[in-house]
Design a protein around this motif. Structure first.
Motif, PDB file in Angstrom:
ATOM      1  N   ALA A 226       0.854  -1.188   0.000  1.00  0.00           N
ATOM      2  CA  ALA A 226       0.000   0.000   0.000  1.00  0.00           C
ATOM      3  C   ALA A 226       0.890   1.237   0.000  1.00  0.00           C
ATOM      4  O   ALA A 226       1.802   1.353   0.829  1.00  0.00           O
ATOM      5  N   TRP A 227       0.626   2.160  -0.959  1.00  0.00           N
ATOM      6  CA  TRP A 227       1.426   3.371  -1.086  1.00  0.00           C
ATOM      7  C   TRP A 227       0.722   4.567  -0.459  1.00  0.00           C
ATOM      8  O   TRP A 227      -0.514   4.647  -0.453  1.00  0.00           O
ATOM      9  N   TYR A 228       1.570   5.499   0.053  1.00  0.00           N
ATOM     10  CA  TYR A 228       1.059   6.686   0.736  1.00  0.00           C
ATOM     11  C   TYR A 228       1.763   7.922   0.197  1.00  0.00           C
ATOM     12  O   TYR A 228       2.958   7.883  -0.143  1.00  0.00           O
ATOM     13  N   HIS A 229       1.005   9.032   0.134  1.00  0.00           N
ATOM     14  CA  HIS A 229       1.547  10.333  -0.260  1.00  0.00           C
ATOM     15  C   HIS A 229       1.356  11.295   0.904  1.00  0.00           C
ATOM     16  O   HIS A 229       0.209  11.579   1.302  1.00  0.00           O
TER      17      HIS A 229
ATOM     18  N   PRO B  17      -3.238   7.524   2.290  1.00  0.00           N
ATOM     19  CA  PRO B  17      -3.250   6.351   1.408  1.00  0.00           C
ATOM     20  C   PRO B  17      -3.666   6.720  -0.012  1.00  0.00           C
ATOM     21  O   PRO B  17      -4.503   7.596  -0.229  1.00  0.00           O
ATOM     22  N   LEU B  18      -3.050   6.035  -0.984  1.00  0.00           N
ATOM     23  CA  LEU B  18      -3.366   6.236  -2.389  1.00  0.00           C
ATOM     24  C   LEU B  18      -4.189   5.067  -2.910  1.00  0.00           C
ATOM     25  O   LEU B  18      -4.088   3.941  -2.410  1.00  0.00           O
TER      26      LEU B  18
ATOM     27  N   ALA C  55      -0.947   1.416  -6.958  1.00  0.00           N
ATOM     28  CA  ALA C  55      -0.979   1.820  -5.547  1.00  0.00           C
ATOM     29  C   ALA C  55      -0.995   0.634  -4.604  1.00  0.00           C
ATOM     30  O   ALA C  55      -0.687   0.780  -3.415  1.00  0.00           O
ATOM     31  N   ASP C  56      -1.337  -0.554  -5.108  1.00  0.00           N
ATOM     32  CA  ASP C  56      -1.378  -1.764  -4.284  1.00  0.00           C
ATOM     33  C   ASP C  56      -0.350  -2.796  -4.759  1.00  0.00           C
ATOM     34  O   ASP C  56      -0.511  -3.990  -4.512  1.00  0.00           O
TER      35      ASP C  56
ATOM     36  N   ASP D 117       6.323  13.555  -0.030  1.00  0.00           N
ATOM     37  CA  ASP D 117       6.937  12.283   0.361  1.00  0.00           C
ATOM     38  C   ASP D 117       6.039  11.116  -0.012  1.00  0.00           C
ATOM     39  O   ASP D 117       4.813  11.163   0.190  1.00  0.00           O
ATOM     40  N   TYR D 118       6.662  10.050  -0.519  1.00  0.00           N
ATOM     41  CA  TYR D 118       5.950   8.813  -0.846  1.00  0.00           C
ATOM     42  C   TYR D 118       6.623   7.653  -0.120  1.00  0.00           C
ATOM     43  O   TYR D 118       7.862   7.568  -0.084  1.00  0.00           O
ATOM     44  N   HIS D 119       5.823   6.787   0.476  1.00  0.00           N
ATOM     45  CA  HIS D 119       6.377   5.578   1.073  1.00  0.00           C
ATOM     46  C   HIS D 119       5.399   4.430   0.881  1.00  0.00           C
ATOM     47  O   HIS D 119       4.215   4.636   0.581  1.00  0.00           O
TER      48      HIS D 119
END
Length: 673
Positions: free
Chosen positions: A376-379, A383-384, A393-394, A410-412
């Motif tokens: 799972a990606w976050y900005h 959550p995206l 995004a997944d 930031d993206y993680h």
């Protein structure tokens, strides 16, 4: 021999012995024969005036001109020393090896080296020698009955013992002369006994001195023609060639997983670089849990890389392993390497990388995670989800299209399995102007608010007819924070300058650094105006470029770009690119402060006007730099100069043809053979 050795290893394992005894020799002196000399500043083709002893202080002095060559013995680094067979020779005195005693039972020692003859012996050629004012114990090469042979020679009241076997011009040979401590000495060639002789002249001790490449203290007598590498003088005890010659045969190297790797997949394969020597028979792999070598999970299995461990390893466990190389007849015990397997919870072996992207472009962030079932990606912590300009995004790779200002940040990624683990953050930054100082009667940064400071700045007419900074004295020098510009992912710095017609200052137009030490970046011109120069990471180790003179009293446009992906720095003058890729240095960024009109320490005051200083957070291309120049003076630069533009007008026309014809007619070279 090999089967007997395996039986010994099995018995040792049954008895709880897990390692072969270490070498019984103690290195007293070691000459790498070129490697240390090159590291110290010498070069290939030069004479190593002094051989450096890597173990103690017994450096060897030179006679003649033996040269460093880029040819090394197996496992012997990168270089060796070439001897001419005439005068080339090294002396080391005094030796610190023990003196053999009268009853021949003590003072065991060994002379050891690699030698590569480049010609057959011309007489009694001495590879290594020792003695007391003359010759004592020697490793020699000699022609006997038309055949080249390795041998032992003793001077004084001693004898000369001829030895046959394995002398081949153009090949490396491992040579070792061993005093056995029982009144005999043995010469080993490539690990094999070639002769054992009584020690006749025991009082000629190694303690008196040693030579390399010729007779000791007699440089030029009995010279060896060829290369010598990896010279050792050793004391020995309970000598065993199977272990004492270990250094003559290279160990396995280049482990994968690398030594200390963390995390490593539990189904990993083991790879390595085998020992590079033609006497290698086979290699065996042993693996154990750290601290438990008596219970290996892989026990001396014969293998070649890559080796697939029969079953998966345990998670979150430190393993140690080694590769032993079996030569005939010697076993080389490998170094012990270690790695840590991934925990049950996901762990990242590949983190997302920050990017700088043009508006409207796209960007990707990727991770590599072990034990991950989902992603799972976050900005900026939010959550995206897939849709619109967002995809992946997944998954382990996030893609963002049509990037705009709102996408910066930031993206993680969070990987989930038996638990959840967040990745490191990575930044998405738009390519943009991050600092602009127009110097319109002020030092204001009209883009980022990173205003400059000066004691009492002066101003004059600028390139665009408005106002520019006028550097007359130290009160006009401007400084501002370069850290605030965030130029860590590449940059462009651009400005205009106008040298004062009567200036004699070697002036710095722009420079960066912290308040002490040397600049890590600056651009300047010489005091007589004959050159411009830009330098990156100066501080006694950087690189730069000087170019020809430009007219004073006119506006000149400068731009310097740095691309961290290619390591390339390009300097543009009036829109013309000067490729200076040889500037590549470890740090081509800015330091704490950016200076305009001088260096941080003073003493390099620029004499003239500076205008329209701009900083960008990415390396511009030629067209963009050209547009900056054109916007300043309305004169289009020649961005892509044709190869046959002989009159430098950025066009191929009749003028170029006329120049070509003139050169042709004036060329008196006879082209008819």
């Amino acid at each position: 021999m090999l089967n007997k050795l395996k039986i010994i290893l099995v018995l040792a394992a049954i008895m709880g012995v897990t390692t072969i005894a270490s070498a019984t020799s103690t290195v007293v002196t070691h000459y790498s024969m070129g490697d240390l000399e090159v590291a110290g500043g010498d070069s290939v083709g030069s004479t190593a005036a002094t051989l450096i002893d890597s173990v103690s202080t017994n450096d060897a002095s030179v006679t003649g001109t033996p040269i460093i060559v880029a040819d090394a013995a197996p496992g012997g680094g990168n270089y060796s020393i070439q001897f001419d067979g005439v005068t080339d020779h090294y002396d080391r005195t005094p030796s610190i090896l023990p003196t053999p005693v009268a009853d021949h039972t003590g003072g065991t020692w060994m002379l050891e080296c690699w030698a590569k003859p480049t010609a057959n012996p011309s007489g009694l050629d001495m590879v290594m020698s020792s003695g007391h004012g003359g010759v004592g114990y020697c490793i020699t090469a000699e022609m006997i009955g038309g055949e080249p042979l390795w041998g032992i020679f003793e001077g004084g009241y001693g004898g000369h013992y001829d030895v046959g076997g394995n002398f081949t011009v153009g090949e490396w040979h491992h040579l070792a002369l061993v005093s056995n401590g029982d009144g005999t000495e043995t010469l080993y060639v490539n690990g094999e006994v070639t002769v054992t002789s009584p020690v006749w002249n025991h009082w000629l001790a190694l303690a008196n001195g040693c030579g390399i490449g010729s007779q000791y203290t007699g440089g030029g007598n009995h010279g060896f023609t060829g290369l010598i590498d990896e010279v050792y003088y050793c004391t020995i005890e309970n000598f065993d060639p199977a272990t004492d010659f270990n250094r003559a045969y290279p160990q396995a190297s280049g482990p994968n997983p690398s030594d200390g790797a963390d995390p490593v997949a539990i189904d990993t394969d083991l790879s390595w670089t085998p020992g590079e020597y033609n006497g290698l028979v086979e290699e065996t792999v042993t693996v154990w849990v750290q601290g438990d070598p008596n219970s290996p999970i892989v026990d001396g299995v014969v293998a070649t890389p890559p080796y697939d461990i029969p079953s998966d390893l345990a998670n979150d466990t430190v393993y140690e392993w080694r590769v032993d190389s079996q030569y005939d007849p010697n076993l080389v015990i490998g170094d012990v390497w270690s790695f840590t397997t991934a925990p049950l919870a996901p762990s990242f072996s590949g983190q997302p990388v920050s990017v700088v992207v043009a508006a409207g472009g796209s960007a990707q962030f990727s991770v590599t995670a072990l034990n991950a079932a989902s992603y799972a990606w976050y900005h900026d912590g939010n959550p995206l989800s897939n849709g619109g300009d967002i995809s992946g995004a997944d998954t382990d790779t996030l893609t963002i299209a049509n990037i705009e200002a709102a996408d910066e940040g930031d993206y993680h990624c969070v990987a989930t399995g038996a638990g959840s683990t967040p990745s490191d953050p990575a930044q998405l930054v738009l390519e943009k102007l991050v600092g602009h100082w127009p110097f319109e009667n002020s030092l204001v940064d009209v883009v980022g608010g990173n205003d400059g400071t000066a004691t009492d700045p002066n101003y004059t007419t600028g390139v665009d007819g408005n106002v520019a900074l006028d550097v007359v004295d130290a009160t006009d020098v401007v400084s501002m924070s370069s850290a605030a510009l965030d130029l860590n992912n590449g940059w462009t710095l651009a400005w205009w300058c106008n040298d004062r017609a009567d200036s004699v200052n070697a002036g710095y137009m722009v420079a960066s650094g912290d308040p002490s030490g040397y600049e890590n970046f600056f651009c300047r011109r010489t005091g007589d105006g004959s050159q411009y120069g830009c330098y990156v990471a100066l501080g006694y180790g950087g690189g730069g470029l000087n170019v020809g003179s430009y007219d004073r009293g006119v506006w000149i446009h400068h731009a310097v770009t740095f691309d961290p992906d290619t390591g390339e720095v390009v300097w543009y003058i009036n829109g013309e690119a000067l490729d200076v890729a040889d500037w590549i240095v470890p740090d081509a960024g800015f330091d704490t402060l950016l200076y305009v009109g001088d260096r941080k320490a003073g003493e390099r005051l620029y004499d003239g006007a500076i205008d329209e200083l701009r900083a960008y957070n990415y390396p511009m291309g030629a067209e963009e730099v050209a547009s900056l120049k054109f916007a300043g003076d309305g004169i289009a630069p020649c961005v892509h100069k044709p190869d046959v533009d002989l009159d430098d007008d950025c066009d191929v026309d009749l003028g170029d043809f006329a120049l070509l014809a003139s050169e042709w007619l004036n060329d008196t070279t006879d082209i008819v053979q």
